[in-house]
Design an enzyme around this catalytic site. Structure first.
Site, mmCIF file in Angstrom:
data_model
loop_
_atom_site.group_PDB
_atom_site.id
_atom_site.type_symbol
_atom_site.label_atom_id
_atom_site.label_comp_id
_atom_site.label_asym_id
_atom_site.label_seq_id
_atom_site.Cartn_x
_atom_site.Cartn_y
_atom_site.Cartn_z
ATOM 1 N N LYS A 55 -4.968 -6.569 -0.745
ATOM 2 C CA LYS A 55 -5.860 -5.990 0.275
ATOM 3 C C LYS A 55 -7.255 -6.593 0.237
ATOM 4 O O LYS A 55 -7.938 -6.632 1.239
ATOM 5 C CB LYS A 55 -5.933 -4.469 0.122
ATOM 6 C CG LYS A 55 -6.519 -4.009 -1.206
ATOM 7 C CD LYS A 55 -6.548 -2.496 -1.335
ATOM 8 C CE LYS A 55 -5.217 -1.898 -1.689
ATOM 9 N NZ LYS A 55 -4.641 -2.300 -3.001
ATOM 10 N N HIS A 183 -6.887 4.371 -10.965
ATOM 11 C CA HIS A 183 -7.895 3.432 -10.455
ATOM 12 C C HIS A 183 -9.199 4.216 -10.426
ATOM 13 O O HIS A 183 -9.370 5.106 -9.609
ATOM 14 C CB HIS A 183 -7.522 2.935 -9.063
ATOM 15 C CG HIS A 183 -8.285 1.702 -8.663
ATOM 16 N ND1 HIS A 183 -9.649 1.588 -8.824
ATOM 17 C CD2 HIS A 183 -7.869 0.516 -8.141
ATOM 18 C CE1 HIS A 183 -10.039 0.392 -8.401
ATOM 19 N NE2 HIS A 183 -8.980 -0.275 -7.983
ATOM 20 N N GLU A 259 -4.530 -4.178 -11.569
ATOM 21 C CA GLU A 259 -4.488 -4.584 -10.148
ATOM 22 C C GLU A 259 -5.859 -5.077 -9.699
ATOM 23 O O GLU A 259 -6.475 -4.482 -8.813
ATOM 24 C CB GLU A 259 -4.109 -3.376 -9.276
ATOM 25 C CG GLU A 259 -2.858 -2.653 -9.653
ATOM 26 C CD GLU A 259 -2.827 -1.239 -9.056
ATOM 27 O OE1 GLU A 259 -3.680 -0.893 -8.211
ATOM 28 O OE2 GLU A 259 -1.944 -0.477 -9.455
HETATM 29 C C1 LIG Z 1 -4.467 0.821 -5.365
HETATM 30 C C2 LIG Z 1 -5.536 -0.203 -5.524
HETATM 31 N N1 LIG Z 1 -5.365 -1.156 -6.442
HETATM 32 C C3 LIG Z 1 -6.288 -2.141 -6.623
HETATM 33 C C4 LIG Z 1 -7.411 -2.192 -5.851
HETATM 34 C C5 LIG Z 1 -8.397 -3.311 -6.091
HETATM 35 O O1 LIG Z 1 -9.550 -2.822 -6.660
HETATM 36 P P1 LIG Z 1 -10.759 -3.787 -7.023
HETATM 37 O O2 LIG Z 1 -10.993 -4.644 -5.863
HETATM 38 O O3 LIG Z 1 -11.866 -2.874 -7.358
HETATM 39 O O4 LIG Z 1 -10.328 -4.567 -8.241
HETATM 40 C C6 LIG Z 1 -7.652 -1.195 -4.886
HETATM 41 C C7 LIG Z 1 -8.851 -1.230 -4.049
HETATM 42 O O5 LIG Z 1 -8.999 -0.528 -3.082
HETATM 43 C C8 LIG Z 1 -6.679 -0.179 -4.711
HETATM 44 O O6 LIG Z 1 -6.825 0.781 -3.794
#
Ligand SMILES: Cc1ncc(COP(=O)(O)O)c(C=O)c1O
Length: 398
Positions: A55, A183, A259
């Protein structure tokens, strides 16, 4: 506040050359930075397996680069599944992390071959009854954090107390919960909440084991690893050290996964926009750029980010200025009340650390097309020198 760097006109020559050949606005995606960030995080969290959060930036070249590095992928929608499928990424390298899904989303993921999913409540658990022979679930636990710029435990995750009930219910229903996830939020300014979350999950994992239940053998520590937007000092090793200490206390049968999104994608993209018009209004020098908050700078709205900006000029004057985007909306302002040398139409403004949650959330408001992404260093050789100065992608936080 965006930090503003004023560099010599000459030092912008490489960017001007790229604009001459590719047009503007642009986003430059540097695969060498992607590799650098992935390897830095792997070194800071030894033994942890990474599933890149698609994402944050889903461009095929970042996905290909990370697949070559051996990364897995965190996918959260059928659209993201299509993106990894089209690159022939093995479904075994993916986990589906959206805690709330439609039956169709589950079926799309299963058809692709992804069998790890996340749940955080009873309604979501029962959605897996028809597929219980084919899936292994992670139970997402919420740990609210006020030190994260984006709080991701407000909307998703069950309390640690409710987790016990859900684990029991899953066991009764014959649905396999193979681990826990959390998270604590994106762009964490301190590792304390992750440490607290690992410790709380450790207690739950051990209690569950003592009850004689099937072991919770995976702990997914999410993302949240910070980058330095506007200076600052905690490097990724210092950030991860206390997390590593907490992970070392887990039972030996637990594998740890994460993640990360922002830490990998954020520093890997630089925006290059040009001044398309200018005006003086109430003594303020307005510069209208060809990219703005409806485009690549959308993270200034959705992600609460402020990107470090750089202009190239040899002029000594500093004038009260505004950098605005191209659309007709007055919210489309990137930076106000800043001191800049006088800019000319066609001058370049670079935005650094612009890979995470930028192109991903850009719109085409006013029918301005989304900014083109140009990839550098696709092959793992330093053919093109990095456009992004290493001081700007260092893994530090404020
Ligand atoms: C389920 C999940 N995993 C991983 C991420 C990635 O987080 P970050 O960009 O803070 O590493 C997000 C970010 O919205 C998320 O919602």
């Amino acid at each position: 506040m965006n930090t503003i760097k004023i560099s010599s006109y000459e030092s912008g020559s490489q960017l001007r050359e790229i604009v001459r050949c590719c047009g503007a606005p642009l986003l430059l995606l540097d695969c060498n930075t992607v590799r650098h960030q992935y390897r830095s995080l792997s070194q800071a969290l030894p033994g942890v397996e990474f599933y890149y959060a698609v994402k944050s930036l889903s461009h095929p070249d970042i996905l290909k680069t990370l697949a070559e590095e051996g990364a897995g992928f965190d996918i959260a929608s059928s659209g993201e599944i299509e993106k990894v499928r089209s690159l022939k990424i093995s479904p075994r390298q993916t986990i589906h992390t959206h805690p709330i899904k439609r039956d169709q989303d589950i079926r799309d993921a299963l058809r692709y071959g992804c069998t790890t999913f996340v749940i955080d409540n009873m309604d979501e658990l029962v959605k897996f009854l028809p597929y219980k022979e084919r899936v292994g679930l992670l139970l997402r636990v919420s740990f609210r954090s006020d030190s994260a710029v984006v709080d991701l435990s407000k909307k998703f995750g069950c309390s640690i107390e409710n987790a016990r009930g859900l684990l029991e219910a899953a066991a009764k229903l014959g649905v396999h919960i193979k681990g826990l996830s959390f998270h604590t939020g994106s762009q964490c300014t301190s590792p304390d909440k992750q440490v607290e979350a690992v410790e709380a999950c450790n207690v739950l994992i051990r209690m569950h084991h003592d009850l004689g239940a099937a072991p919770l053998s995976i702990l997914d520590i999410g993302g949240g690893f910070p980058i330095s937007y506007n200076g600052g000092a905690i490097d990724i090793n210092s950030f991860c050290m206390p997390i590593c200490r907490a992970l070392a206390q887990l039972p030996p049968y637990v594998s740890v996964i994460a993640e990360p999104g922002r830490f990998i994608s954020g520093p890997s993209m630089t925006s290059v926009s040009t001044v398309m018009g200018k005006a003086v209004r109430a003594g303020m020098h307005w510069y209208y750029l060809d990219d703005g908050v409806y485009g690549s700078f959308s993270g200034q709205i959705y992600d609460h980010a402020r990107y470090p900006l750089e202009v190239f000029s040899d002029k000594d004057n500093r004038l009260a200025s505004v950098l605005a985007g191209p659309t007709c909306d007055s919210i489309d302002v990137i930076a106000e009340d800043i001191l800049l040398p006088e800019l000319n139409i066609g001058d370049i403004v670079a935005g650094h650390m612009m890979g995470a949650y930028t192109a991903a959330s850009a719109t085409e408001f006013n029918s301005f097309p989304k900014t083109k992404i140009v990839t550098l260093n696709q092959v793992n050789l330093p053919i093109f020198p990095s456009i992004i100065p290493s001081s700007l992608y260092s893994s530090t936080i404020h």
